[in-house]
Design an enzyme around this catalytic site. Sequence first.
Site, mmCIF file in Angstrom:
data_model
loop_
_atom_site.group_PDB
_atom_site.id
_atom_site.type_symbol
_atom_site.label_atom_id
_atom_site.label_comp_id
_atom_site.label_asym_id
_atom_site.label_seq_id
_atom_site.Cartn_x
_atom_site.Cartn_y
_atom_site.Cartn_z
ATOM 1 N N ASP A 10 77.713 45.480 40.628
ATOM 2 C CA ASP A 10 77.342 46.894 40.456
ATOM 3 C C ASP A 10 76.193 46.888 39.470
ATOM 4 O OD1 ASP A 10 77.122 49.615 39.647
ATOM 5 O OD2 ASP A 10 79.224 49.940 40.212
ATOM 6 N N ILE A 14 79.113 48.195 33.659
ATOM 7 C CA ILE A 14 80.343 48.903 33.296
ATOM 8 C C ILE A 14 80.022 50.389 33.177
ATOM 9 C CG2 ILE A 14 82.183 49.162 31.602
ATOM 10 C CD1 ILE A 14 81.615 46.302 30.696
ATOM 11 N N HIS A 15 80.786 51.199 33.885
ATOM 12 C CA HIS A 15 80.644 52.658 33.833
ATOM 13 C C HIS A 15 82.008 53.245 34.177
ATOM 14 C CE1 HIS A 15 80.497 52.734 38.250
ATOM 15 N NE2 HIS A 15 79.838 51.596 38.104
ATOM 16 N N GLY A 16 82.080 54.535 34.307
ATOM 17 C CA GLY A 16 83.357 55.212 34.506
ATOM 18 C C GLY A 16 84.182 54.682 35.660
ATOM 19 N N ALA A 19 85.598 51.254 34.754
ATOM 20 C CA ALA A 19 86.605 51.322 33.690
ATOM 21 C C ALA A 19 87.894 52.010 34.139
ATOM 22 C CB ALA A 19 86.027 52.047 32.476
#
Length: 160
Positions: A10, A14-16, A19
């Site tokens: 991706d 790291i993003h919503g 996570a």
Amino acid sequence: MPNIVLSRVDNRLIHGQVATNWLKNYAANFCIVVNDRVAQDPMEQNLLSMAIANAMPVRFFTVEKTLELLPGADPRRKIALIFESPLDALKLVEGGIVLNELNIGNIHMAEGKEKLFKTVYVNEAEKAAISELMKRGVHVEYRMLPSENSADFAAVIKED
């Protein structure tokens, strides 16, 4: 042998979604962002770490450092590997790391890229890396979220 429970490409790293969906769905308890650029950028590391909000340890390693440390990882660690590009995933596999499956969820559109799925656009090098990963026995799939049905990259990339 490391206990890799998730390997995902991706370009947002790291993003919503990662996570709150991917890491939880795969019960990961340790996250490694494999990216040479981010491994050298403490400010970006801090920003990316905020998305996990202390849910688990996160490390930012170069490909080389990952190849050095991953084989000795504690098997109790359920490791999520996050890549910006399939090129880095291929470097790990070429270096001897076993990836049974690679999820590709997002690679941004840019000039000269070919659309393979709704949120996946690849250049020739990325397409070749995906093809090589499949040749090496890695199942490469497309899914934005764990709850969605997956689509197999073998349907859109024909191996030579």
